[in-house]
Enzyme design. Structure first.
Site, PDB file in Angstrom:
ATOM      1  N   ASN A   9       0.703  -1.309   0.032  1.00  0.00           N
ATOM      2  CA  ASN A   9      -0.156   0.076   0.092  1.00  0.00           C
ATOM      3  C   ASN A   9       1.050   1.203   0.008  1.00  0.00           C
ATOM      4  OD1 ASN A   9      -1.810   1.946   0.310  1.00  0.00           O
ATOM      5  ND2 ASN A   9      -2.415   1.435   2.618  1.00  0.00           N
ATOM      6  N   TRP A  10       0.965   1.896  -0.952  1.00  0.00           N
ATOM      7  CA  TRP A  10       1.944   3.070  -1.361  1.00  0.00           C
ATOM      8  C   TRP A  10       1.261   4.340  -0.748  1.00  0.00           C
ATOM      9  CZ3 TRP A  10       4.049   2.876  -6.938  1.00  0.00           C
ATOM     10  CH2 TRP A  10       4.794   1.580  -7.385  1.00  0.00           C
ATOM     11  N   LYS A  11       0.107   4.193  -0.241  1.00  0.00           N
ATOM     12  CA  LYS A  11      -0.547   5.433   0.403  1.00  0.00           C
ATOM     13  C   LYS A  11      -0.438   6.826  -0.294  1.00  0.00           C
ATOM     14  CE  LYS A  11      -0.178   3.089   4.706  1.00  0.00           C
ATOM     15  NZ  LYS A  11      -0.056   3.051   6.136  1.00  0.00           N
ATOM     16  N   HIS A  91      -9.671   1.022   5.544  1.00  0.00           N
ATOM     17  CA  HIS A  91      -8.251   1.211   5.952  1.00  0.00           C
ATOM     18  C   HIS A  91      -8.354   2.186   7.350  1.00  0.00           C
ATOM     19  CE1 HIS A  91      -4.201   2.285   6.563  1.00  0.00           C
ATOM     20  NE2 HIS A  91      -3.947   1.217   6.091  1.00  0.00           N
ATOM     21  N   GLU A  93      -6.784   4.527   8.393  1.00  0.00           N
ATOM     22  CA  GLU A  93      -6.440   5.926   8.139  1.00  0.00           C
ATOM     23  C   GLU A  93      -7.721   6.591   7.505  1.00  0.00           C
ATOM     24  OE1 GLU A  93      -2.831   5.380   5.586  1.00  0.00           O
ATOM     25  OE2 GLU A  93      -1.889   4.757   7.474  1.00  0.00           O
ATOM     26  N   GLU A 163      -5.045  -5.110  10.699  1.00  0.00           N
ATOM     27  CA  GLU A 163      -4.032  -3.997  10.840  1.00  0.00           C
ATOM     28  C   GLU A 163      -4.096  -3.353  12.167  1.00  0.00           C
ATOM     29  OE1 GLU A 163      -2.254  -2.915   6.551  1.00  0.00           O
ATOM     30  OE2 GLU A 163      -3.798  -1.592   7.287  1.00  0.00           O
ATOM     31  N   GLY A 169       2.662   2.367  10.902  1.00  0.00           N
ATOM     32  CA  GLY A 169       3.765   3.272  10.626  1.00  0.00           C
ATOM     33  C   GLY A 169       4.576   3.542  11.707  1.00  0.00           C
ATOM     34  N   SER A 209       3.857  -2.223   9.998  1.00  0.00           N
ATOM     35  CA  SER A 209       5.487  -2.051  10.217  1.00  0.00           C
ATOM     36  C   SER A 209       5.913  -3.655  10.032  1.00  0.00           C
ATOM     37  CB  SER A 209       5.695  -1.711  11.616  1.00  0.00           C
ATOM     38  OG  SER A 209       5.405  -0.401  12.216  1.00  0.00           O
ATOM     39  N   GLY A 230       3.004  -1.328   3.951  1.00  0.00           N
ATOM     40  CA  GLY A 230       3.010   0.173   3.839  1.00  0.00           C
ATOM     41  C   GLY A 230       4.601   0.603   3.547  1.00  0.00           C
ATOM     42  N   GLY A 231       5.060   1.433   4.463  1.00  0.00           N
ATOM     43  CA  GLY A 231       6.515   1.809   4.337  1.00  0.00           C
ATOM     44  C   GLY A 231       7.443   0.807   3.488  1.00  0.00           C
TER      45      GLY A 231
END
Ligand code: 13P
Length: 254
Positions: A9-11, A91, A93, A163, A169, A209, A230-231
């Site tokens: 997930n590049w967000k 998600h 977020e 998640e 993150g 993470s 993610g990251g």
């Protein structure tokens, strides 16, 4: 048997030019695999990424209506036409910053399934919820609300991602035991509601993470069928290394 899925997930990262470069680096780094590799890039490069053809591509969000006066939104038919095979729904977020509710999540899941786009339903508790102890009830409650009204055949076409909000993150990963406990509870709830056969076919991913260092431990767990990353998915070598780890831990090198 259910699919092992490694999803990035590049967000809201990478301009279109940067995203195209990242995609090329990814093409060069990814090992051969029989697992499903999916990326959720920004909308602006979704079509480009889908045409590249070496990974599955999904949207990070969608609207549940097919069309209409919803300024700024994108519908599932639009997303599907440019190559989105999947969509992230619920998600944390989006729940936290964009007022996504259990009800909008439910509508989006149903709409995605109706358009033959695979929904990746995200659930997860916050730190206070974990500390208060009712986190298993909370996440199975999110699952129940999101899947309300669907039959087992539809549920089989849904991917679930656990998640924990406190691990997203933050660099704090759930331990493999913590992640397994919740993924097993989610599968157990699915088995109670839709039967064992359905529960055994739903891929349940862990996200929060996840990186090249902790992937093996997490992926060794029987109810963790992959990762929503993610990251670390913004670093092609690292994402590729997670796919390689999945090949080693779950089988799947080709
Ligand atoms: P991080 O891997 O950056 O913690 O993000 C996880 C996530 O939210 C994937 O959807």
């Amino acid at each position: 048997m259910r699919n092992v899925i490694l999803a990035g997930n590049w967000k809201m990262n990478e301009t279109p030019a940067q995203a195209r470069r990242l995609l090329e680096q990814l093409r060069e780094s990814l090992p051969k695999t029989s697992h499903e590799v999916v990326i959720f890039p920004p909308y602006l490069v979704l079509e480009h990424a889908a045409k590249a053809g070496f990974v599955k591509v999904g949207a990070q969000n969608c609207h549940f209506e097919e069309k209409g006066a919803f300024t700024g939104e994108l519908s599932l038919p639009m997303l599907r036409e440019v190559g989105a095979a999947c969509v992230l729904v619920g998600h944390s977020e989006r729940r936290q910053y964009f007022a996504e509710t259990d009800e909008t999540v439910r509508k989006k899941i149903a709409a995605a399934l109706a358009q033959d786009v695979t929904p990746f339903l995200c659930v997860g508790e916050t730190l206070p919820q974990r500390e208060a102890g009712g986190y298993l009830e909370f996440v199975t409650g999110q699952l129940e609300a999101a899947l309300a009204g669907l039959d087992g055949e539809a549920v089989k076409r849904t991917v679930v991602a656990y998640e924990p909000v406190w691990a997203i993150g933050t660099g704090v990963t759930a331990t493999a035991e913590q992640a397994q406990e919740v993924c097993a509870a989610l599968r157990g709830w699915l088995a109670d509601r839709y039967g064992k056969e359905v529960a055994q076919e739903v891929s349940i991913l862990y996200g929060g993470s996840m990186n090249a260092k902790n992937a093996a431990e997490l992926l060794k767990k029987p109810d963790i069928d992959g990762g929503l990353i993610g990251g670390a998915s913004l670093k092609p070598e690292e994402f590729a290394s997670i796919v390689k780890t999945a090949n080693e831990v779950k089988g799947g090198a080709r």
